[in-house]
Motif scaffolding. Structure first.
Motif, mmCIF file in Angstrom:
data_model
loop_
_atom_site.group_PDB
_atom_site.id
_atom_site.type_symbol
_atom_site.label_atom_id
_atom_site.label_comp_id
_atom_site.label_asym_id
_atom_site.label_seq_id
_atom_site.Cartn_x
_atom_site.Cartn_y
_atom_site.Cartn_z
ATOM 1 N N SER A 123 0.912 -1.036 -0.167
ATOM 2 C CA SER A 123 -0.104 -0.187 -0.037
ATOM 3 C C SER A 123 0.844 1.284 0.090
ATOM 4 O O SER A 123 0.672 2.092 -0.768
ATOM 5 C CB SER A 123 -1.126 0.009 1.222
ATOM 6 O OG SER A 123 -1.554 1.172 1.270
ATOM 7 N N ILE A 124 1.709 1.440 0.849
ATOM 8 C CA ILE A 124 2.842 2.505 0.804
ATOM 9 C C ILE A 124 3.406 2.511 -0.544
ATOM 10 O O ILE A 124 3.628 3.716 -1.282
ATOM 11 C CB ILE A 124 3.858 2.340 2.093
ATOM 12 C CG1 ILE A 124 2.896 2.338 3.407
ATOM 13 C CG2 ILE A 124 4.935 3.214 2.008
ATOM 14 C CD1 ILE A 124 3.993 1.851 4.631
ATOM 15 N N LEU A 125 4.005 1.368 -0.919
ATOM 16 C CA LEU A 125 4.825 1.578 -2.046
ATOM 17 C C LEU A 125 3.848 1.955 -3.209
ATOM 18 O O LEU A 125 4.354 2.719 -4.170
ATOM 19 C CB LEU A 125 5.143 0.062 -2.585
ATOM 20 C CG LEU A 125 6.542 -0.254 -1.986
ATOM 21 C CD1 LEU A 125 6.911 -1.659 -2.231
ATOM 22 C CD2 LEU A 125 7.746 0.621 -2.489
ATOM 23 N N GLY A 126 2.688 1.588 -3.276
ATOM 24 C CA GLY A 126 1.739 2.108 -4.387
ATOM 25 C C GLY A 126 1.383 3.334 -4.393
ATOM 26 O O GLY A 126 1.473 4.244 -5.580
ATOM 27 N N GLY A 132 5.161 9.138 -8.482
ATOM 28 C CA GLY A 132 6.326 9.109 -9.365
ATOM 29 C C GLY A 132 7.431 8.915 -8.836
ATOM 30 O O GLY A 132 8.628 9.208 -9.458
ATOM 31 N N LEU A 133 7.677 8.450 -7.760
ATOM 32 C CA LEU A 133 8.849 8.004 -7.373
ATOM 33 C C LEU A 133 9.042 6.368 -7.212
ATOM 34 O O LEU A 133 8.135 5.701 -7.302
ATOM 35 C CB LEU A 133 8.957 8.460 -5.715
ATOM 36 C CG LEU A 133 8.778 9.823 -5.297
ATOM 37 C CD1 LEU A 133 8.621 10.173 -3.954
ATOM 38 C CD2 LEU A 133 9.988 10.622 -5.994
ATOM 39 N N ASN A 134 10.338 5.992 -7.104
ATOM 40 C CA ASN A 134 10.750 4.338 -7.034
ATOM 41 C C ASN A 134 10.043 3.750 -8.212
ATOM 42 O O ASN A 134 9.436 2.628 -8.066
ATOM 43 C CB ASN A 134 9.977 3.959 -5.737
ATOM 44 C CG ASN A 134 10.368 2.506 -5.519
ATOM 45 O OD1 ASN A 134 9.643 1.582 -5.429
ATOM 46 N ND2 ASN A 134 11.715 2.163 -5.311
ATOM 47 N N ASP A 159 1.378 1.599 -9.961
ATOM 48 C CA ASP A 159 1.668 1.050 -8.770
ATOM 49 C C ASP A 159 2.726 -0.263 -8.874
ATOM 50 O O ASP A 159 3.033 -0.747 -7.997
ATOM 51 C CB ASP A 159 0.582 0.656 -7.875
ATOM 52 C CG ASP A 159 -0.253 -0.318 -8.778
ATOM 53 O OD1 ASP A 159 -0.752 0.072 -9.942
ATOM 54 O OD2 ASP A 159 -0.867 -1.439 -8.197
ATOM 55 N N THR A 160 2.650 -0.676 -9.996
ATOM 56 C CA THR A 160 3.721 -1.770 -10.189
ATOM 57 C C THR A 160 5.076 -1.319 -10.356
ATOM 58 O O THR A 160 5.935 -2.412 -10.329
ATOM 59 C CB THR A 160 3.384 -2.365 -11.550
ATOM 60 O OG1 THR A 160 3.475 -1.737 -12.733
ATOM 61 C CG2 THR A 160 2.220 -3.068 -11.706
ATOM 62 N N GLY A 161 5.349 -0.027 -10.451
ATOM 63 C CA GLY A 161 6.795 0.313 -10.254
ATOM 64 C C GLY A 161 7.464 0.535 -11.719
ATOM 65 O O GLY A 161 8.731 0.703 -11.516
ATOM 66 N N PHE A 162 6.718 0.433 -12.902
ATOM 67 C CA PHE A 162 7.715 0.716 -14.161
ATOM 68 C C PHE A 162 7.072 1.810 -14.840
ATOM 69 O O PHE A 162 5.831 2.242 -14.793
ATOM 70 C CB PHE A 162 7.153 -0.565 -15.003
ATOM 71 C CG PHE A 162 7.776 -1.916 -14.319
ATOM 72 C CD1 PHE A 162 9.185 -2.100 -14.444
ATOM 73 C CD2 PHE A 162 7.131 -2.870 -13.784
ATOM 74 C CE1 PHE A 162 9.573 -3.299 -13.839
ATOM 75 C CE2 PHE A 162 7.222 -3.956 -13.385
ATOM 76 C CZ PHE A 162 8.820 -4.257 -13.442
#
Length: 459
Positions: A123-126, A132-134, A159-162
């Motif tokens: 949830s935090i990473l999403g 726009g980070l990570n 939210d997948t980070g790509f």
């Protein structure tokens, strides 16, 4: 999840294991000291967890991979830890010191805590990635609609980070793909950009026929720390989007196969049997009334029986209330009912118009030959005709036929006196198979009750 190889995630898991044991102790024993489980067993489980969890991939990057698979791995890993711990305890003849109820509490509480930690982390990473980070930059090699679809999916799931950094258009070079990302048509310029910007992900969104391009990219980056992944475009040759499956220990792509696995259909099977049983019991008075009306309306049996094809082409005998007067037809010929068909009785016309003649098919559902929702089965003689005239016709039988279906609630029911009508019905049936879900079945049942029983096409 980004890199979770460090001490932090392992420490959190250790905290979940120990705190779960303490909470289970408090629930099971309260303030009593006598009979409490000993600390060495908890420490043993903690040591085993620190050794086994990495083997289950819990500390690998799960960026872009389904979260539910990680949760499944967490459960399996924790159960493996507990199984190993019990094996050691039994070997040391100390099993009598362990409360079975406490052990069950501990297993459940720690499993929930291990999953909860990852839910919070995702949830935090999403939220971080939506800001726009990570994000990890991706270079796409492809062209055409498949390439555009891959780029669109990346953009739709931040939210997948790509994030798409650059695209190499290897097909339709003179055509603008309409992508927001920087697009090259020169392989050498694309390679320079990837190396200059330090892009570490290259995705090949190419058809299977682009073997030379695939090999060229692999040869270019085989000695560098760049992830090269292949997302094949099989839409031109695959009937369903079956994805990649594990077959005899090797990855395989379904080109022509049912897109719905037997495991996925398990809830549908249970729903069908329960629904059919309730319908048969509840509608018993209606069945009796219709049976009497059919018997009075004309000579002949109450039920009409006919062979139809079910899942995987297996033949079964379908049941309906008889709606026609008894008549003779040539062998191998089945004449469809038409508007004002003289063979149809007055009671039969009402039953057809309201679809009440289909009610006995709940018997077929209860026997496992049909489903409540699915493609409508046709006479075998019609199958032999239409399978040669209508594209994809035979693939309607990848799953069990149904009493109602997606085609029926969209108006494609009754007589199919033209091939284009059958083509539309088949298109709707294949759409249902490709997009099947339990909630889609519920939606179709509700719409059938609301509007599907009475239609102008039924006669």
């Amino acid at each position: 999840m980004h890199s979770v190889q460090g001490l932090g995630p392992r420490s959190l898991d250790g905290f979940c294991v120990v705190s779960g044991a303490l909470l289970a102790t408090n629930i099971r024993f309260g303030e009593y000291v006598q009979g409490r489980p000993d600390g060495p067993h908890v420490m043993l489980a903690l040591a085993i967890a620190l050794m086994l969890f990495p083997a289950f991939g819990l500390y690998e990057s799960w960026r872009g991979r389904p979260v539910w698979r990680l949760f499944r791995q967490v459960f399996l890993a924790w159960l493996a830890v507990q199984a190993c711990g019990l094996l050691v305890i039994f070997s040391l003849h100390r099993a009598d010191l362990i409360s079975r109820l406490w052990f069950a509490y501990w297993t459940a509480i720690s499993a929930g805590a291990l999953v909860l930690v990852r839910v919070v982390a995702y949830s935090i990473l999403g939220k971080v990635r939506h800001a726009g980070l990570n994000l990890r930059n991706v270079a796409i090699v492809g062209g055409g609609q498949h390439c555009c679809d891959v780029v669109a999916k990346i953009g739709a799931t931040p939210d997948t980070g790509f994030r798409v950094a650059v695209v190499l258009n290897v097909r339709d070079v003179g055509k603008d793909l309409g992508l927001r990302a920087l697009t090259y048509t020169s392989f050498s310029e694309f390679i320079k950009h990837v190396r200059r910007e330090g892009v570490q992900e290259i995705w090949l969104a190419l058809p299977l026929s682009e073997e030379r391009t695939i090999q060229r990219v692999v040869d270019e980056f085989q000695y560098e720390l760049v992830n090269v992944r292949f997302i094949p475009d099989v839409q031109s040759v695959a009937l369903f989007e079956g994805g990649v499956i594990d077959l005899i220990g090797a990855p395989a792509i379904n080109l022509i196969a049912s897109p719905v696995s037997a495991r996925s259909l398990a809830p549908k099977e249970e729903f069908d049997r329960l629904f059919a049983f309730v319908a048969l019991v509840t509608l018993l008075p209606v069945f009796l009334a219709i049976a009497v009306a059919v018997k009075i309306s004309s000579k002949g049996p109450v039920f009409f029986r006919q062979d139809r094809k079910g899942a995987d082409g297996r033949v079964f005998r379908i049941y309906k209330f008889r709606t026609m007067r008894q008549h003779d037809e040539k062998a191998g010929v089945v004449t469809q009912a038409t508007r004002r068909d003289p063979r149809i009785t007055q009671v039969g016309a009402f039953l057809r118009r309201t679809s009440l003649d289909e009610l006995p098919q709940f018997i077929n559902v209860l026997r496992g030959e049909m489903s409540v929702v699915g493609p409508r089965p046709h006479a075998i003689e019609h199958d032999e005709v239409y399978r040669k005239l209508v594209d994809g016709y035979i693939h309607r039988y990848r799953i069990k036929p149904g009493i109602t279906g997606w085609a029926q609630i969209n108006g494609f029911r009754g007589e199919t006196d033209r091939v284009d009508k059958m083509q539309k019905r088949v298109e709707h049936d294949l759409y249902y198979i490709r997009n099947w879900s339990f909630m889609l079945d519920i939606r179709i049942v509700i719409l059938t009750v609301i509007k599907g029983f009475i239609g102008r096409q039924a006669y």
